[in-house]
Design a protein around this motif. Sequence first.
Motif, mmCIF file in Angstrom:
data_model
loop_
_atom_site.group_PDB
_atom_site.id
_atom_site.type_symbol
_atom_site.label_atom_id
_atom_site.label_comp_id
_atom_site.label_asym_id
_atom_site.label_seq_id
_atom_site.Cartn_x
_atom_site.Cartn_y
_atom_site.Cartn_z
ATOM 1 N N ARG A 177 0.822 -1.432 0.086
ATOM 2 C CA ARG A 177 -0.169 0.071 0.104
ATOM 3 C C ARG A 177 0.952 1.361 0.162
ATOM 4 N NH1 ARG A 177 -4.788 -1.056 1.475
ATOM 5 N NH2 ARG A 177 -5.581 1.381 0.356
ATOM 6 N N CYS A 178 1.515 1.566 -0.721
ATOM 7 C CA CYS A 178 3.039 2.187 -0.421
ATOM 8 C C CYS A 178 2.431 3.179 -1.842
ATOM 9 C CB CYS A 178 4.187 2.336 -1.463
ATOM 10 S SG CYS A 178 4.725 1.653 -2.645
ATOM 11 N N TYR A 179 1.172 2.867 -2.481
ATOM 12 C CA TYR A 179 1.205 3.885 -4.383
ATOM 13 C C TYR A 179 1.109 3.992 -4.837
ATOM 14 C CZ TYR A 179 -2.620 4.088 -0.295
ATOM 15 O OH TYR A 179 -3.620 3.435 1.087
ATOM 16 N N ALA A 180 2.705 3.675 -5.545
ATOM 17 C CA ALA A 180 3.948 3.917 -6.211
ATOM 18 C C ALA A 180 3.169 3.566 -7.131
ATOM 19 C CB ALA A 180 5.027 3.164 -6.092
ATOM 20 N N HIS A 187 3.280 -2.209 9.819
ATOM 21 C CA HIS A 187 2.880 -1.445 8.391
ATOM 22 C C HIS A 187 1.957 -0.475 8.719
ATOM 23 C CE1 HIS A 187 -0.042 -0.406 4.826
ATOM 24 N NE2 HIS A 187 0.955 -0.207 4.834
ATOM 25 N N GLY A 224 6.966 7.711 -3.283
ATOM 26 C CA GLY A 224 7.200 6.607 -1.446
ATOM 27 C C GLY A 224 8.195 5.480 -1.639
ATOM 28 N N THR A 225 7.909 4.472 -2.539
ATOM 29 C CA THR A 225 9.133 3.705 -2.374
ATOM 30 C C THR A 225 10.465 3.773 -1.920
ATOM 31 O OG1 THR A 225 8.391 2.798 -4.821
ATOM 32 C CG2 THR A 225 10.309 1.696 -4.025
ATOM 33 N N THR A 257 11.188 5.715 0.780
ATOM 34 C CA THR A 257 10.334 5.512 2.379
ATOM 35 C C THR A 257 9.895 4.266 2.463
ATOM 36 O OG1 THR A 257 7.928 6.326 1.603
ATOM 37 C CG2 THR A 257 10.290 8.370 2.469
ATOM 38 N N TYR A 258 9.192 3.481 2.059
ATOM 39 C CA TYR A 258 8.365 2.067 2.420
ATOM 40 C C TYR A 258 9.793 1.408 2.854
ATOM 41 C CZ TYR A 258 3.777 3.556 2.180
ATOM 42 O OH TYR A 258 2.155 4.492 2.500
ATOM 43 N N TRP A 318 2.222 2.990 8.986
ATOM 44 C CA TRP A 318 3.159 3.655 7.821
ATOM 45 C C TRP A 318 2.472 5.004 6.893
ATOM 46 C CZ3 TRP A 318 6.382 -0.356 4.802
ATOM 47 C CH2 TRP A 318 7.099 -1.320 5.943
ATOM 48 N N ASP A 319 3.686 6.242 6.684
ATOM 49 C CA ASP A 319 3.148 7.052 6.045
ATOM 50 C C ASP A 319 4.333 7.752 5.660
ATOM 51 O OD1 ASP A 319 1.523 9.337 4.781
ATOM 52 O OD2 ASP A 319 1.017 10.179 7.007
ATOM 53 N N SER A 320 4.370 8.541 4.415
ATOM 54 C CA SER A 320 5.483 9.510 3.760
ATOM 55 C C SER A 320 5.625 10.915 3.745
ATOM 56 C CB SER A 320 5.839 8.088 2.763
ATOM 57 O OG SER A 320 6.820 8.465 1.276
#
Lengths: 158, 316, 350
Positions: free
Chosen positions: B208-211, C63, C244-245, C247-248, C273-275
Amino acid sequence: MSQWEPKIVAFLCNWCSYGAADLAGVSRLQYPVNIRVIRVPCSGRINPKFILAAFRHGADGVWVSGCHPGDCHYIEGNYYARRKFALLKSLLEHTGIDPRRLHFSWISSAEASKFAQVAREVVETVRDAGPARHFIKTLPQWDSVWGESTAEIQAEVV
Amino acid sequence: MHAYTEKIREAARRLLAEKKVDGVIGFRRGTLPLMNEPVFVRHADQVDQLVWDGNCGVNLANYLTKRKDRVAVVAKGCDSRNIVVHIQENQIARDQLYILGIPCKGMLNRRAILKALDGREPLQVEETEADVTVSGDGFEQVFPRKDVLQDNCKICIHRNPVIYDELLGDPVEEQKDVDRYEDVRRIEAMTVEERWTYFEELIAPCIRCYACRNACPQCYCPTCFVDESRPQWVGKSLDPTDTRTFHFLRAYHMAGRCTDCGACERACPMDIKVRQFTKKLEKDVKELFGYEVGVMLEERPPLDTYRPDDPQDFIR
Amino acid sequence: MLKIFVTKDNLPNLVGRLMDGATVLGPVKEGEAHRFRPLKKAADLDLSYQNSRLSPKDLVHPHSDAMFAFSLKKDDPEAGILKELPRSADKRLVLGIRPCDAKAFRLVDVNFLTDTYRDPWWEARREATVLVGLGCSRPCRSCFCTAVGTGPFDETALDVLMTELEDGYLLKAVTEKGEALLRDAPQAEAATDERMQKAEGIAEEAARKISKPFVTEPIKDKPQTELFSAEFWEEVQFACINCGTCTYLCPTCWCFDIQDEVHGEEGVRLRLWDSCMFPLFTLHGSGHNPRNQKLQRVRQRFMHKFKYYVDKYGDGPACVGCGRCVQYCPVNIDIRRVVAMMSASCVCPT
């Protein structure tokens, strides 16, 4: 499961299908009680999110009904809606939602008997499909096994 | 392929000198083998950064929304189709753009090459029309180019830009005999339960990073549905229903807008084949409405129009 | 401290023994990538991995973490009261973690465990976790751990350090916890001088292989405002698509969001998790967003790791050089290049 009765969310457009439901009522036409009506201004107002939200809340079936093509109160709302519905229905089925769970119809405000008839058909089809098993949202569980995400634990339960 | 580098630089130099554009969007050499970085060149003295090879897979249409300036953009077939969609959707005006069209023979799939190398690290990559030679510490491996293209490039039928101000090479031959929907049909042939399981397994690794959403040139809503909180349409945890809802609606938002550029799959850190959702929509849009995305500037997108006789067998 | 040697053939027995006493997590191959998972059997463990795709930070900072539950039932006298969900304190052992990823836990500790607040979720998991690290004898080209104050065989954040030799593993206890673990290891052999020398040689060789693409010292001395307003950010940010990759995948990115999820008359409060790459992350209730521009968000990520963290905690940088963001950034924004620019930033007099 003899106690189980299908729950169906019906999105009816204000100008036609909702009127038909109204007329069916005053005409004392019989139709199953499994339908929960949500009145919308136009079938064009239906966002696919609404339909998914119904499934996520545990609806066994969803029924969307609007004016016949050409009769839309807003002239062309149902024409746009028709294209959206075609793609939505197809993608839902493609990703594993039983086609018996999602129904569409055009019912004018004069067609009370068609309303009752389609209602019966929808309920029976959903009844055949049985209780919904997919796409139902439940609250995240406490992460009881460390290092394994909630998702996996739920996946195992399912 | 590398001949384009010189042509891009020449065009960029000329356009900047003539003050036709405020800058040029292209690629510069990456810091890793098989990677290039999008770059915005504003001055003639930076023009020599611009390069072209098989590692220019990023869709540069991504950098065009909400722009106020006038820019030149290097565009492959897919980029050009996304530019068409942007113009149709009023994200940028045609006269803000100077499109440098690149006839493309497909971009390299870095992940596939790394997988084939099985832990050996690539240090040097050389490309020819037919082959890609990857070498590193004590090894050299030659891949036929067609085997290591991005999945979407393998089945691309619009390699030549559909819209441009200048074409930087001779048009390449379009692939005629590709079956774009072989995988979609394979899923269609499954039972409904099998399909559910197929997609469940497909998205299981999602974090669920939304990349995928953010990498998509077509995703530019001011507030995405996943970020809406009143009401909250989809939860943000790794709950499988939420993950499914996200992928489903993300794909649905692409209906009649996705050009299958592959940006989503390129970006996914978990290697999820998210195009399996959008390809079905692409197939349906073609079959139901006879529409191909981003090919005709004058046409309206399929969900922004209708025909009185659209198919409606599914409606009672 | 205790040192033992275990042959490759005997390792599964050791892992099996460890599994009797605790949940053992280790790198398991899933698809193309490795991920830290609870081992179901010793054979699932794959120590031939280079590094896991996702950093193991989710073992301590998952997460999605359900923290509280609440009821919204009208007749419930406790409706609306947050009730803490139980936190397990079962022993866990992470086997084969890379020294860099272990160091990341140390770096994040300062955020969750401060003098004024000790985050119970982080603390409970952290304390119950024993880290058995695997030295990195085949570092990647994108690794730069030695440039950020750690190294391929850095044992500072580990309880046990393992070194792979030709025929087995040399295990060296670093802490009391680690020592206790090794004391009754089955089929342990003596860590002979010869083996220790070999291990040292491997560690030195590995450190030599790692590139040092920048020096961080000059960043420390520069004023924040100078780096903040440096011109190069404009160039750095262009390619970013705020996906955001980075940061994840990052082992030291700890930012989170708190959300309530309600279903019917019940709800849970989640930590997710947030970014800093997402505009929503900094959006105020008023509608104002202090990091509305992509440039501001991109700058934040690098400044936080290499300047703000260092200034605030007198430690760091908040990066362990694992190279995940370098490898998986879809548009090739390379932290090594950016930090080199921060270090050299042309606005300062030479």
